[in-house]
Design a protein around this motif. Structure first.
Motif, PDB file in Angstrom:
ATOM      1  N   GLY A  84     -10.897  -3.049  -8.265  1.00  0.00           N
ATOM      2  CA  GLY A  84     -11.867  -2.630  -9.062  1.00  0.00           C
ATOM      3  C   GLY A  84     -12.631  -1.655  -8.621  1.00  0.00           C
ATOM      4  O   GLY A  84     -12.616  -0.692  -7.581  1.00  0.00           O
TER       5      GLY A  84
ATOM      6  N   SER B 184     -12.625  -0.095  -4.596  1.00  0.00           N
ATOM      7  CA  SER B 184     -11.748   1.141  -4.521  1.00  0.00           C
ATOM      8  C   SER B 184     -12.661   2.244  -3.850  1.00  0.00           C
ATOM      9  O   SER B 184     -12.281   3.040  -3.204  1.00  0.00           O
ATOM     10  CB  SER B 184     -11.754   1.769  -6.094  1.00  0.00           C
ATOM     11  OG  SER B 184     -10.503   0.814  -6.749  1.00  0.00           O
TER      12      SER B 184
ATOM     13  N   GLN C 115     -11.166   3.546 -12.530  1.00  0.00           N
ATOM     14  CA  GLN C 115     -11.693   2.201 -12.795  1.00  0.00           C
ATOM     15  C   GLN C 115     -12.800   1.869 -13.450  1.00  0.00           C
ATOM     16  O   GLN C 115     -12.918   1.092 -14.394  1.00  0.00           O
ATOM     17  CB  GLN C 115     -11.778   1.577 -11.470  1.00  0.00           C
ATOM     18  CG  GLN C 115     -10.363   1.308 -10.567  1.00  0.00           C
ATOM     19  CD  GLN C 115      -9.983   2.660  -9.942  1.00  0.00           C
ATOM     20  OE1 GLN C 115     -10.838   3.666 -10.054  1.00  0.00           O
ATOM     21  NE2 GLN C 115      -8.990   2.736  -9.042  1.00  0.00           N
TER      22      GLN C 115
END
Length: 271
Positions: free
Chosen positions: A51, A55, A37
């Motif tokens: 995001g 995450s 990400q």
């Protein structure tokens, strides 16, 4: 088709592809913990699911539980122990569960039963390959329930019944016939709504985007109200033929194609 070795040249190849959007179907470290990400944010390529911060937070089971508990979500008592300092006596009264702090797909999960005289030796052995820190958590009896969230809308509640396995392990999740999925779960409307509410609350508290799935245990041995315990949130739910969230989306009226389209259209940066 472009094959990307995520250990070597992912940034360069992603940049060269000039992709309009990335559908992230990776699991575990690198793909699910905020790393990819972060690369996509740097390259300014829109991507699906959560995001960087959400995450990374969701992958750390201990930190995620702290955030969930602060949001009023019921969690099981637990403690983090360095595997090299794992005690020779039980760190809590059995039964309990030992699991890696930062792993997915039930890798490394060990259930310690009441009749075991000593803690599991595998945790401190050279065979262990799931990190130095482990989470020791009270074992919660009962049924395995799970609920997806799509955007800001909770989906249906599914009961997962492992077939030939003691718990919902890797084979139960990914092998054909490894588990039976009952949707909608055969539970009271109050518990059903409670699971949906808690799944959405966890999704929001962790900061998830797109699609997530929260897992629960529901102990109804003594009463219908029972005990509902949140276990974790999965920011990259599986997309295989045996996966849960596509089934939940189907139950909500989405074809698989419509479900994937929604995720792609939802993709963005700064998630």
């Amino acid at each position: 088709m472009t094959v990307i070795d995520v250990a070597r040249d992912v940034s360069e190849k992603l940049a060269a592809l000039k992709a309009d959007v990335v559908f992230n179907a990776l699991h575990g470290p690198f793909g699910e913990d905020g790393t990819i990400q972060g690369i996509l944010e740097y390259l300014q390529i829109p991507y699906t699911h959560s995001g960087v911060l959400a995450s990374a937070l969701a992958m750390d089971k201990d930190k995620a539980k702290l955030v969930a508990a602060a949001a009023g979500i019921p969690v099981a008592e637990s403690q983090v122990i360095n595997r090299f300092a794992f005690p020779s006596t039980h760190p809590m009264k059995p039964p309990y569960v030992v699991k890696p702090v930062r792993e997915g797909s039930s890798f490394g999960v060990v259930i310690v039963t009441e009749d075991q005289a000593h803690p599991p030796q595998v945790v401190s052995s050279p065979e262990w390959r799931y990190g130095e820190e482990v989470l020791v958590e009270r074992y919660v009896y009962g049924r395995e329930l799970t609920c997806g969230v799509m955007g800001e809308t909770p989906l249906g509640v599914t009961e997962v019944v492992p077939q030939g396995h003691n718990f919902y392990d890797y084979d139960s999740k990914y092998a054909a016939g490894g588990s039976k999925h009952v949707i909608p779960a055969k539970i009271s409307p109050n518990i059903y709504q409670k699971i949906q509410t808690l799944a959405l609350r966890a999704h929001q508290a962790i900061g998830c985007r797109g699609v997530s799935r929260s897992d629960f245990r529901y102990d109804d041995r003594f009463s219908e109200d029972g005990e509902v315990i949140w276990l974790e949130v999965n920011t990259q739910p599986g997309m295989t033929p045996t996966s849960l969230v596509p089934e939940m989306a189907g139950h909500a009226g989405y074809s698989f194609g419509q479900f994937l389209r929604w995720m792609v259209e939802d993709a963005s940066c700064l998630r």
